[in-house]
Design a protein around this motif. Structure first.
Motif: not given
Length: 213
Positions: A1-11, A17-25, A61-68
């Motif tokens: 599976m291509d983790i860099h594809s648009k659907p995966i990035l969107t997911y 964002l949901l997890a971050a929002g509820y952490c802040l909440y 997915s954004q290629d900001r890290i290499t560790r899996k």
């Protein structure tokens, strides 16, 4: 599976964002009337584990890290299943066993105990496919469980008077305050064993998904 594809990035952005929002909440709106506030509950520990795992999967997915971060994903997934299992088992027995800390907020309850865990587990199993060499996650998983037990038994119980029970008071979940120390130790031990069993099950499912074609 291509983790860099648009659907995966969107997911992955949605999960993050949901997890971050509820952490802040939780951090800024939950009650701190009792020591530890929302961090008394294993549910919130699992939420923050999901947030960290989601941030790492998005970074991959954004290629900001290499560790899996396979161990990160494995640990977060098992913690979330444990939270869901324990919460709904107790809730269907008697909602008061888990909910006596104020009014229940429906969207929060369903996110923390259903939607959020499901989103994280879908990524772990089907997108990131992190369940490889699952033995690596055993010690981190047990370490988190031991840290939570120590936190509630040695710190929260001593500094909080919430959820009074027939045996003790201060423990975050009401039913725990009706158990002797030996009974609580047995409960923690059994559930640690369940967590390891879940890790094995996830490992088997992961292997089937990788080799079952």
């Amino acid at each position: 599976m291509d983790i860099h594809s648009k659907p995966i990035l969107t997911y992955r952005w949605t999960v993050f964002l949901l997890a971050a929002g509820y952490c802040l909440y939780q951090t800024f709106t939950a009650s701190y009337d009792h020591f530890g506030g929302p961090f008394r509950f294993l549910t919130i520990w699992a939420l923050f584990a999901s947030f960290f795992a989601a941030s790492r999967m998005l970074a991959l997915s954004q290629d900001r890290i290499t560790r899996k971060h396979e161990v990160t994903g494995q640990t977060a997934a098992v913690l979330n299943v444990m939270v869901c299992y324990l919460y709904w088992k107790l809730w269907f027995t008697d909602p008061a066993l888990v909910n006596n800390n104020g009014p229940v907020i429906w969207h929060q309850e369903y996110y923390l105990h259903a939607l959020g865990p499901a989103l994280q587990i879908i990524d772990a199993l089907f997108i990131g496919r992190v369940f490889k060499r699952t033995w690596r996650a055993a010690l981190p998983l047990l370490g988190i469980i031991a840290a939570y037990v120590a936190w509630t038994e040695l710190v929260v119980q001593r500094l909080s008077d919430s959820s009074p029970g027939s045996i003790t008071s201060g423990l975050p979940y009401p039913f725990l305050n009706n158990l002797e120390l030996a009974e609580r130790a047995a409960f923690y031990g059994i559930n640690a064993g369940v967590a390891l069993a879940l890790l094995v099950v996830f490992g088997l499912v992961g292997w089937i998904l990788r080799h079952g074609r």
